[in-house]
Scaffold this active site. Structure first.
Site, PDB file in Angstrom:
ATOM      1  N   ASP A 141      -3.121 -29.962  -7.437  1.00  0.00           N
ATOM      2  CA  ASP A 141      -2.216 -28.816  -7.517  1.00  0.00           C
ATOM      3  C   ASP A 141      -2.182 -28.249  -8.934  1.00  0.00           C
ATOM      4  O   ASP A 141      -3.158 -28.368  -9.685  1.00  0.00           O
ATOM      5  CB  ASP A 141      -0.817 -29.265  -7.035  1.00  0.00           C
ATOM      6  CG  ASP A 141      -0.063 -28.137  -6.333  1.00  0.00           C
ATOM      7  OD1 ASP A 141       0.192 -27.101  -6.960  1.00  0.00           O
ATOM      8  OD2 ASP A 141       0.274 -28.304  -5.149  1.00  0.00           O
ATOM      9  N   HIS A 214       4.752 -25.289  -8.887  1.00  0.00           N
ATOM     10  CA  HIS A 214       4.205 -25.546  -7.557  1.00  0.00           C
ATOM     11  C   HIS A 214       3.819 -27.010  -7.345  1.00  0.00           C
ATOM     12  O   HIS A 214       4.179 -27.637  -6.340  1.00  0.00           O
ATOM     13  CB  HIS A 214       2.991 -24.634  -7.377  1.00  0.00           C
ATOM     14  CG  HIS A 214       2.459 -24.574  -5.995  1.00  0.00           C
ATOM     15  ND1 HIS A 214       1.411 -25.356  -5.567  1.00  0.00           N
ATOM     16  CD2 HIS A 214       2.817 -23.819  -4.954  1.00  0.00           C
ATOM     17  CE1 HIS A 214       1.159 -25.062  -4.311  1.00  0.00           C
ATOM     18  NE2 HIS A 214       1.991 -24.133  -3.915  1.00  0.00           N
ATOM     19  N   SER A 541       1.829 -24.449   1.779  1.00  0.00           N
ATOM     20  CA  SER A 541       1.767 -25.390   0.658  1.00  0.00           C
ATOM     21  C   SER A 541       2.909 -26.382   0.696  1.00  0.00           C
ATOM     22  O   SER A 541       2.777 -27.495   0.215  1.00  0.00           O
ATOM     23  CB  SER A 541       1.855 -24.658  -0.675  1.00  0.00           C
ATOM     24  OG  SER A 541       0.698 -23.944  -0.935  1.00  0.00           O
TER      25      SER A 541
END
Ligand SMILES: *[C@@H]1O[C@H](CO)[C@@H](O)[C@H](O)[C@H]1NC(C)=O
Ligand SMILES: *[C@@H]1O[C@H](CO)[C@@H](O)[C@H](O)[C@H]1NC(C)=O
Ligand SMILES: *[C@@H]1O[C@H](CO)[C@@H](O)[C@H](O)[C@H]1NC(C)=O
Ligand SMILES: *[C@@H]1O[C@H](CO)[C@@H](O)[C@H](O)[C@H]1NC(C)=O
Ligand SMILES: *[C@@H]1O[C@H](CO)[C@@H](O)[C@H](O)[C@H]1NC(C)=O
Ligand SMILES: *[C@@H]1O[C@H](CO)[C@@H](O)[C@H](O)[C@H]1NC(C)=O
Ligand SMILES: *[C@@H]1O[C@H](CO)[C@@H](O)[C@H](O)[C@H]1NC(C)=O
Ligand SMILES: *[C@@H]1O[C@H](CO)[C@@H](O)[C@H](O)[C@H]1NC(C)=O
Ligand SMILES: *[C@@H]1O[C@H](CO)[C@@H](O)[C@H](O)[C@H]1NC(C)=O
Length: 766
Positions: A141, A214, A541
């Site tokens: 990520d 994220h 995600s």
């Protein structure tokens, strides 16, 4: 058991990446080079030396020397390097050269820019609190924010000896930041840097540190430690915890900031290669590269190698819904996760001066604003224009007031116009409130249903001095219906292998609360950005790390299960009804979704622990499948790293826990599936088949009763599906009927269910 409980914790939005072909300059490019190791000349002691020696032997007419980037040990036999056309020509003449692909790129899709808000997470002690213990989850990520409380390691046992990973120091990242929870952190940026990306603070860090939030969010979703009183600006207090709270985390940073978020295939392959070498048990990737044939897709190639080592890989299905054929990460050895809503909602209550109280609308405005007895203004402004449209309203009329906009005649959320005229806030009448994300609420407004909007309108019209109270920051628990298929969630069929139903399963992916990089502002309020340690995001995600967390629980309980067995357990126990006992709806259409939207259904962790039977798949079965797809010998060698294999058993009928019947532009067809069930209980058992079918579909199951002697005993069955659509000759985009095959345990509790779907779905080859 409340099925959504595990998911109340985290939410936010995610991103998925797509890829474009490298547009890099003229001659010099990064290439991923696949080699046949069996052709390595004897003198070399390692394939790495062979590659370096090969590169240094190249003639460079233009004076530009080849640059080696990575040697791959697990995901493929080969390397990546920056090469000129001349180098490429020389390489292609070498014996042992299998194939060379130019670099491709993945980026994160930010359809919803991450803005956030706090949210209340009430969970008690995690059911079976030891689940996930000593599983290591690798997350590929944007990096990680190691200081987040979600990564504290209180009460965790020492790092297992088998772990070979490392915590790499780098820009604003000290290896001492790892602990017993975050046991690895690495960064893979060689290819992007080679290409000229300047990875510099404050935009990004040339280290495992998260530049965005994220990766912090996905990591904490999968395996964050419990954090009491996670909240945003004093509200939405609750305990935030990952799905496998005792599992370990290892971050492999492969996404970097380049205006948006970008990942190079060669860096991603290096990340997966290292994760395998380090000894992760599971991996989650919330990014995607374009759906090329599998040998060109770095995630498909890397995941094959992981699968062979028993590593479970889950991936986001993509945020390209709601139309069909939008699946990313659709290779059959990957568990492909779609996104669903959860039963949490964010709201504001509107009370009118005429005594109509508590009209509830959607709002995620992140401040505790007092709106009491504020004048209400009907935003019809200039009648020659659309209601509340740009420049339609006179600031003299609306400044300091709450503006009501009747969207039956307009269509958007005009918060810019509200800001322009200096409104104190707004009430929008719209039926699209469910599509608003936290990032839309940078000014105080409420989206009410058109029916409620009419109450407001009626009051304004009939009142001389209308006033309103609005109470923001309401978290609604038990919102209905939930789950629904998120509008953005990518849909099947898979383009490259439509005979395998994708996505596999649905997991929470809308407004998920999870840890965030604490220096990243999300929602701009006035001139400043609000900072938070926990943020709300939506995306597939967010769904993938939920699934990998569940898989960690399953693997911890059943260490001997293969990745396919883990996936089968999740799929055959998935649920199909929402919390109103109706079918799971598609949020876009408001009607019942299909398995092409939600796969086998919504993930159900507690049931998946004890599935009774599984449909297992071995590496050889996937090779037989690639043979059945007519992949060339070269393509199969690249994916499987085998110099020798046989296609004698070519077979498109993988032992998958779902069934796809391809209609091929006809309205009648008949297809026989041959499947094998494996008992994963210790006891003798007997199961009966039953089917639930739509009209136009007939199914026979032979035999319809199967019995098992004990653990790992197997039983075969054949299932013939006949489709007759009568006059309803399907169109080329026809997405057909679906039914279910269910095995019921006699005198037992296990129920093993699979969707049967018919669709027209050509294989897309180019
Ligand atoms: C990393 O942390 C250790 C322990 O806190 C400290 O001694 C060391 O100086 C730090 N290194 C860097 C480069 O900041
Ligand atoms: C960064 O993005 C731009 C625009 O998409 C692209 O042209 C450029 O090549 C990218 N840089 C790197 C190093 O990937
Ligand atoms: C990279 O960006 C930093 C910060 O913007 C700047 O100071 C530096 O000069 C840049 N380096 C290159 C090689 O462009
Ligand atoms: C209303 O809109 C029309 C057309 O745009 C414009 O000519 C007129 O001046 C506007 N009236 C007011 C009061 O703003
Ligand atoms: C593979 O090739 C064979 C022989 O040409 C053909 O019959 C079959 O339909 C092909 N399979 C696929 C999946 O295209
Ligand atoms: C599907 O249709 C195409 C073209 O109509 C035909 O060539 C092909 O053989 C058919 N495949 C099957 C499996 O029926
Ligand atoms: C399934 O069908 C094949 C032939 O199509 C047959 O050989 C096999 O015995 C059948 N299996 C079972 C379990 O009926
Ligand atoms: C579809 O079914 C109808 C009615 O059975 C039949 O008349 C028609 O020819 C069929 N069309 C095709 C393409 O098979
Ligand atoms: C299930 O229970 C019934 C009644 O006790 C018994 O007759 C039957 O044999 C059992 N079936 C199996 C498969 O154990």
């Amino acid at each position: 058991m409340e099925h959504v409980t595990p998911f109340k914790l985290l939410c936010l939005l995610l991103v998925l990446s797509t890829v474009t072909t490298s547009s890099m300059s003229e001659d010099i490019r990064t290439y991923i080079v696949h080699m046949d190791k069996s052709a390595m000349p004897i003198p070399f002691s390692s394939h790495h030396d062979w590659y370096l020696s090969t590169l240094s032997s190249f003639y460079s007419p233009d004076g530009i020397l080849p640059t080696h980037l990575y040697t791959y040990n697990h995901v493929l036999d080969g390397f990546s390097a920056v090469l000129s056309q001349s180098h490429l020509d020389q390489l292609e003449k070498m014996s042992g050269h299998l194939a060379t692909y130019p670099e491709t790129f993945g980026t994160i899709h930010t359809t919803h820019t991450p803005k956030f808000l706090g949210l209340e997470n009430n969970f008690g002690s995690w059911p079976g609190g030891n689940f996930g213990e000593d599983m290591v989850i690798g997350i590929l990520d944007t990096g990680i924010w190691p200081e987040s409380e979600s990564f504290q390691d209180k009460g965790m046992a020492p790092v297992p000896d088998r772990w070979r990973g490392a915590c790499e120091s780098g820009v604003e990242f000290n290896s001492s930041l790892c602990n017993r929870k975050l046991i690895g952190a690495r960064s893979f940026s060689k290819a992007l840097k080679q290409r000229g990306l300047n990875i510099s603070t404050p935009d990004d860090y040339d280290s495992p540190r998260d530049f965005y939030g994220h990766g912090t969010h996905t990591s904490s979703t999968a395996a964050g430690s419990p954090v009491a009183d996670a909240n945003y600006f004093g509200y939405a207090k609750g305990t935030a915890t990952g799905i496998a709270p005792k599992a370990r985390l290892a971050m492999y940073k492969v996404l970097f900031y380049n205006d948006t978020y970008e990942s190079a295939a060669s860096d991603t392959l290096a990340g997966i290669d290292q994760a395998i070498a380090d000894g992760v048990d599971l991996m989650s990737l919330s990014l995607g590269f374009s759906e090329t044939t599998f040998e060109e897709n770095p995630i498909a190639v890397g995941a094959f190698a992981a699968m062979e080592k028993g590593i479970f890989v889950s991936c986001s299905a993509g945020n390209s819904g709601p139309h069909g054929y939008t699946i990313f990460n659709g290779a059959p050895w990957i568990t492909t996760i779609g996104a669903g809503t959860i039963d949490l909602d964010y709201a504001a209550d509107v009370s009118l001066g005429n005594g109509i109280l508590n009209i509830r609308g959607k709002s995620v405005y992140p401040e505790d604003l007092l709106i009491s007895q504020v004048p209400l203004y009907f935003g019809h402004g200039n009648r020659s224009k659309e209601l509340c449209e740009d420049n339609a309203i006179d600031p003299k009329d609306a400044a300091g007031k709450i503006v009501f906009c009747d969207f039956s005649e307009s269509g958007g959320i005009q918060s810019d116009e509200m800001e322009r005229v200096g409104a104190a806030g707004a009430i929008f009448s719209t039926d699209s409130g469910i599509f608003l994300s936290p990032s839309d609420f940078y000014m105080p407004f409420v989206a009410v249903s058109p029916k409620d909007g009419d109450l407001v309108k009626d009051y304004i019209i009939k009142s001389e001095n209308p006033v309103v109270d609005i109470k923001f920051q309401i978290t609604v628990l038990g919102a209905k219906p939930a789950p629904m298929v998120a509008w953005f969630s990518s849909r099947g069929p898979s383009r490259r292998a439509p005979m395998i139903l994708k996505p596999d399963i649905l997991a929470p992916g809308v407004d998920i609360l999870a840890a965030w990089a604490s220096n990243r502002g999300i929602t701009p309020i006035g001139d400043y950005y609000l900072l938070t340690n926990y943020a709300l995001l939506s995306g597939t995600s967010m769904a993938s790390p939920h699934a990998v967390g569940v898989a960690a629980l399953l693997k911890s309980a059943h260490p001997d299960w293969s990745p396919a067995a883990v996936r089968s357990a999740m799929m055959t126990t998935a649920y199909l009804l929402d919390n109103t006992q109706g079918p799971i709806m598609d949020m876009t259409t408001g009607v019942a979704g299909t398995p092409l939207d939600f796969g086998a259904g919504h993930i159900n962790p507690n049931m998946a622990m004890d599935p009774g039977l599984v449909y297992d798949i071995e590496a050889q079965d996937y090779i037989n499948f690639l043979c059945g797809l007519n992949y060339t010998s070269k393509q199969i060698k690249i994916i499987t790293r085998r110099s020798k294999f046989s296609c004698d058993q070519a077979n498109l009928d993988l032992n998958y826990p779902s069934f796809m019947v391809l209609l091929n532009n006809t309205n009648t067809t008949s297809y026989t599936f041959k499947r094998v069930l494996t008992n994963v209980e210790n006891t003798h058992s007997v199961y009966h088949a039953s089917v639930k079918l739509p009209s136009g579909m007939k199914v026979s199951v032979q035999p319809s009763v199967v019995s098992f002697a004990g653990k790992y005993s197997k039983a075969e069955f054949n299932m013939t599906v006949e489709i007759n659509l009568g006059d309803a000759r399907p169109q080329s985009d026809y997405i057909g009927n679906f039914g279910y095959l269910t095995w019921w345990e006699a005198n037992g509790t296990h129920v093993v269910s699979s969707p049967i779907v018919s669709a027209i779905a050509p294989i897309i080859r180019t």
